[in-house]
Design an enzyme around this catalytic site. Structure first.
Site, PDB file in Angstrom:
ATOM      1  N   ARG A 112       5.766  34.442  53.133  1.00 51.37           N
ATOM      2  CA  ARG A 112       5.158  34.343  51.820  1.00 51.37           C
ATOM      3  C   ARG A 112       5.752  33.202  50.987  1.00 51.37           C
ATOM      4  O   ARG A 112       6.118  33.366  49.826  1.00 51.37           O
ATOM      5  CB  ARG A 112       5.278  35.654  51.055  1.00 51.37           C
ATOM      6  CG  ARG A 112       4.167  35.751  50.020  1.00 51.37           C
ATOM      7  CD  ARG A 112       3.980  37.120  49.465  1.00 51.37           C
ATOM      8  NE  ARG A 112       2.844  37.101  48.566  1.00 51.37           N
ATOM      9  CZ  ARG A 112       2.017  38.116  48.385  1.00 51.37           C
ATOM     10  NH1 ARG A 112       2.175  39.223  49.054  1.00 51.37           N
ATOM     11  NH2 ARG A 112       1.020  38.015  47.541  1.00 51.37           N
ATOM     12  N   GLU A 140       2.116  32.808  46.728  1.00 48.26           N
ATOM     13  CA  GLU A 140       3.509  32.911  47.137  1.00 48.26           C
ATOM     14  C   GLU A 140       4.485  32.824  45.978  1.00 48.26           C
ATOM     15  O   GLU A 140       5.646  33.199  46.111  1.00 48.26           O
ATOM     16  CB  GLU A 140       3.791  31.838  48.187  1.00 48.26           C
ATOM     17  CG  GLU A 140       2.956  32.085  49.446  1.00 48.26           C
ATOM     18  CD  GLU A 140       2.882  30.898  50.377  1.00 48.26           C
ATOM     19  OE1 GLU A 140       3.107  29.771  49.900  1.00 48.26           O
ATOM     20  OE2 GLU A 140       2.588  31.091  51.565  1.00 48.26           O
TER      21      GLU A 140
END
Lengths: 164, 808
Positions: free
Chosen positions: B386, B762
């Site tokens: 991520r 993210e």
């Protein structure tokens, strides 16, 4: 390989009868034998809840139960909870409140939530968080799942009141 | 023609950019009708699974498959010896290294793939695995990269020449057989000089532990070789389906047009599904050998133990400043544990990803970064969990160094950040380590965040709490976690970003149908981000057709244009830009058609929401729907029939989303349990396409940050045994552990992106990890803590309290 067992199930209102090895897991029965692919496999250790189904009125993780243990049971999966023409309020609420992202946990999550709301139609946020703690979601951070369940509860209670 | 609805209603009808459009994906997912790879069933499909090594480092003396082949339902067992004639016993990694597909003489990590059993179903495959007999000779195990660089034990004999010399690796010279590369950015000597002469220098070593993206759906594939047509179809959990197609073609020799790669619905990726894994190769080979489709699905242990770990960076920093707190220099060294093979998923020129964004949001004039990659007996990987290529590590590093410097200076950490932020007027800003930040307004965001949470009030409360604690009135400490992050996402410009030589552009292809609806296909693939919803919104605003009339399709390499996929927050910055640009091509043609239909010159019409109007005469117009019909059905001189466009977008720069996070935490010093009282997240991702989806991404990313900061790790013992191979040991937070988050935003559009969007998926993870960690560390700051390593699980927090003498 050991001797096969004769197993009868009622899944989403339909009677099923088959022979299976004692080691056959219920999730395998559902997904591979009966082509019911709504319940998913996430961990195979009962932690994530992606495989949650309702068995005789209780939320059960079908990845750690043998099909043989469910012999004679009534089972409901996400496929038995609503249909495109008659969605369950939870199905509507999850969309309305962005209660899902990748969708992998969603069938188990909604299936569990149907039982939670049956057991407790007016749960507090804390009760929802506790009652849903057996179902892991990696995408949403749960905030909108809680919101979805609260909205569905309100909707279901309003409908119930209107009917009374 | 009379216009019956207002302009505002016309805008609303489009459900374009800026509205919280509900997701079109949800109907199938809420009804159990998603189509994930494990849902795929083909006639005669077989199931493959691996015999895996129980040892972390061992020679393989023998593999006996005879008994396994006798097991009912087992059709084949593949070993390296079977793959070698095909040249497939090893495969290239994304990092320019190579990796064993099946153990070739030795194993380098626990769980490594040793043999591949193909059977009629999963149970038969499991029986077959039990029956394969492998004889191992154990070798010394190295799980620590510092020991690895000193050890006489050579992990990769294949990378040492016969005369004992060490050939260069994919990223230059290597200084030890277990060394992979040294990578540097910035200016070493000037930085060392600044640090040597600085009045204040803070130094810290920190370990960013190994963890794993652990999407709820594990990795898997179905390979189906159609020998009649010579076509291979490969379904799988691929975050980059086109790249997989090219890689499969390159290593198998099957021509690329004969390979169709399909990413169906993907149950979360978070970086885990970027790479190419032995399971894919073995399934393809097995399908060719048996002539039947072969499915391979990881179980959770396989997933956690073998595919794509993240982080594992040992970082040492020195930060120099004036006594007033103006930072003058920064040095960072990383020892990076890459495991047995270097399978990091980074652009080729960046073996440590974008770690060189580690000067963060601060105007630091001089800096130097060096990274040493090291082999150990751990699983390969090194993906961006991520985040965009090690940005998480970079942001954690600088946001910890700022806190450590604040302690050294005895300054407030919020103020220290403020006086060092890059100023709004300095953008575009070129950082000391080379990146050109596109836009930002950090002071505004920071002030908004601190004001919203009443930062001064929190500090006063915290001071009182310390007094109360010392007076024995409470056993709970209060921590205020701060972080201000700048990401670098949207890889990236082809001039410096490629993976295995594949340029990191992306693409969109649009077909408008005659009745005014459309299909658009992209080179990316959603794993929960909601592309089918948001990309239609971009197009709706660009081409004036309702988002509800636009189908978005991704993931089928036979139909979608070539693109490098979805990771590193690149979908919106790159494919989103391609989508807008393709939309603009549609609009340019529509303008000519409209002008013809309205009998005016091209320049005399202008676009207005969902139509072209004659300038100065808005009652004269043609809607996009009308134009679409005319494009197909009216002979227009000089204009080809049809209304289609394609755009391949090579971004001129990365985008630089940023944000300001504050976490308020109460910590019970006797149990080590942290209770998150408040979490405020302000994100600036530039132009906002769908606020509902942005908030959802922030909630999810923060929760993954909470996991990493407070307990999630892939831990090994000294023998190289994975101690966290199931969800019993590997921490995934439940609804019970997760707080409600407050989200907020500012909008600083990217100046070079066609719609100004920067990407957001993210950010919360990147900014969240240091924020949670800083909250824990801040609680103990009044008692002498400067730094403790993550993950801050209950035991480690308790231990910190104990070491600081807080247990009396």
């Amino acid at each position: 390989m050991s001797k096969k067992m004769h197993i009868k199930l009622n899944v989403n209102g339909k009677d099923e009868e088959f022979l299976a090895e004692p080691r056959e897991l219920l999730i395998y029965t559902l997904r591979e034998r009966l082509n019911i692919t709504g319940p998913h496999i996430g961990c195979e250790t009962s932690h994530c809840g992606a495989c949650t189904v309702t068995i005789d009125g209780k939320s059960v993780k079908s990845c750690t139960m043998f099909a043989a243990q469910a012999d004679g049971a009534e089972i409901t999966t996400i496929e038995g909870i609503g249909n495109p023409d008659d969605l369950h309020p939870l199905q509507t609420a999850f969309k309305e409140h962005h209660g899902l992202q990748c969708g992998y946990c969603t069938p188990g999550m909604i299936t569990r939530a149907t039982k939670l709301l049956e057991e407790n139609p007016t749960p507090t946020e804390e009760e929802i968080r506790f009652g849903m703690a057996g179902n892991i979601c990696r995408c949403t951070g749960y905030q909108n799942i809680i919101k979805s369940i609260q909205a569905a509860a309100a909707e279901m209670n309003a409908a119930k009141e209107a009917a009374e | 023609m009379k216009d019956e609805i207002t302009r505002e209603e016309r805008v609303d009808n489009l459900k374009g950019m800026g509205c919280s459009r509900k997701r079109v994906e949800d109907a199938r997912f809420t009804q159990g009708k998603g189509n994930y790879v494990d849902d795929i069933k083909l006639d005669g499909m077989l199931f493959g699974d691996f015999v895996r090594s129980p040892y972390a480092h061992a020679r393989i003396k023998s593999i006996d498959t005879a008994a396994a082949l006798e097991v009912p339902g087992v059709l084949a067992v593949l070993t390296a010896a079977d793959l070698e004639p095909l040249g497939l016993h090893w495969m290239p990694t994304l990092a320019g290294d190579k990796q064993m597909v099946l153990a070739d003489g030795k194993v380098l990590f626990q769980g490594q793939e040793v043999a591949y059993v193909v059977a009629e179903d999963r149970y038969a495959a499991a029986d077959g695995i039990e029956a394969v007999e492998v004889e191992y000779d154990e070798l010394p195990v190295i799980v620590n990269p510092f020991e690895s660089l000193k050890s006489d034990v050579v992990l990769r004999e294949d990378l040492v020449a016969e005369d004992g010399s060490i050939p260069d690796g994919a990223h230059g010279p290597r200084k030890h057989p277990n060394h992979i590369f040294t990578w540097e950015a910035g200016d070493k000597d000037p930085t060392e000089e600044v640090i040597a002469n600085a009045e204040v220098v803070a130094t810290e070593s920190m370990y960013y532990h190994r963890t794993h993206p652990c999407p709820l759906e594990t990795c898997g594939c179905v390979a189906s070789m159609d020998k009649v047509n010579g076509k291979l179809t490969l379904w799988g959990t691929f975050q980059a389906p086109h790249a997989i197609r090219t890689v499969v073609s390159l290593i198998s020799g099957i021509e690329e047009h004969n390979i169709r790669v399909i990413s169906p619905d993907i149950g979360g990726g978070f970086g885990n599904k970027v790479g190419a894994y032995p399971g894919y190769v073995c399934s393809v080979v097995a399908s060719i050998v048996t002539g039947k489709p072969v499915k391979w699905i990881e179980d959770r242990m396989d997933n956690l133990m073998t595919t794509a770990f993240a982080r594992d960076y040992h970082m040492t920093g020195k930060i120099a400043a004036t006594p007033e707190g103006k930072i003058t220099g920064l040095q960072c060294h990383v020892t990076a544990d890459h495991g047995g093979f270097d399978a990091c998923a980074d652009p080729t020129k960046f073996p440590a990803g974008f770690m060189n964004i580690c000067t963060g949001s601060y105007d630091i004039p001089t800096a130097h970064l060096s990274v040493d990659g090291v082999y150990t007996n751990k699983a390969p990987g090194g993906v961006s969990y991520r985040c965009s290529f090690r940005v998480t590590e970079a942001v954690y590093f600088i946001e910890r160094m700022i806190e450590v410097l604040a302690i050294k200076l005895d300054m407030d950490a919020a103020e220290l950040r403020r006086i060092n932020f890059i100023k709004k007027e300095q953008f575009p800003y070129t950082a000391a380590l080379g990146w050109e930040y596109d836009s930002g307004d950090y002071h505004t965001a920071w002030d908004k965040a601190l004001k919203t949470v009443d930062y001064e009030g929190l500090r006063a409360e915290q001071a009182q709490r310390v007094e109360d604690f010392k007076a024995g009135k409470t056993r709970k400490l209060m921590g205020i976690g701060l972080s201000f992050f700048t990401e670098i996402v949207g890889a990236g410009p082809v001039k410096n970003c490629d993976i295995l030589g594949l340029g990191m552009f992306d693409s969109c292809e649009i077909r408008i149908h005659p009745t005014g609806s459309a299909i658009a296909r992209l080179g990316t693939i959603s794993q929960g981000q909601g592309h089918a919803t948001t990309f239609a919104q971009i197009l709706a605003s660009e081409i004036g057709l309702p988002a509800d009339s636009i189908t978005i399709e991704e993931g089928d390499t036979d139909t979608a244009p070539y693109g490098l996929g979805t990771y590193g927050s690149r979908s919106t910055p790159v494919a989103g830009a391609a989508t807008a640009m393709a939309g603009r091509k549609i609009r340019a043609k529509a303008q000519m058609i409209a002008a013809y239909l309205l009998e005016v010159h091209d320049n005399d019409v202008e676009f207005d929401v969902d139509r072209f109007v004659v300038k100065g005469a808005p009652e004269k117009f043609k809607t996009m729907k009308e134009i679409a019909f005319a494009a197909y059905n009216q002979a227009i001189p000089g204009i080809e029939p049809g209304l289609e466009a394609v755009s391949y977008y090579d971004p001129p720069n990365m985008t630089y989303p940023f944000g300001a996070y504050v976490c308020v935490m109460d910590i019970d010093v006797d149990t080590g349990v942290p209770e998150i009282r408040r979490f405020y997240a302000l994100d600036d991702c530039g132009t906002r396409i769908n606020p509902m989806i942005i908030e959802g991404q922030v909630h999810g990313g923060l929760t993954e940050a909470l996991a990493v900061a407070l307990g999630q790790e892939i831990a090994y013992d000294d023998m190289g045994n994975v101690k966290t191979g199931t969800l019993m040991d590997f921490f995934l937070p439940t609804a019970w552990e997760v707080p409600n988050y407050e989200t907020d935003f500012t909008v600083t559009p990217s100046p070079h992106h066609p719609i100004g969007a920067k990407g957001v998926g993210e950010s919360p993870h990147v900014g969240g990890v240091p924020c949670f960690s800083n909250a824990v560390q801040d609680a103990f700051r009044p008692f002498g803590n400067t730094h403790t390593n993550m993950p801050h699980d209950h035991w480690r927090i308790w231990r910190t309290a104990n070491e600081l003498g807080l247990h009396g």
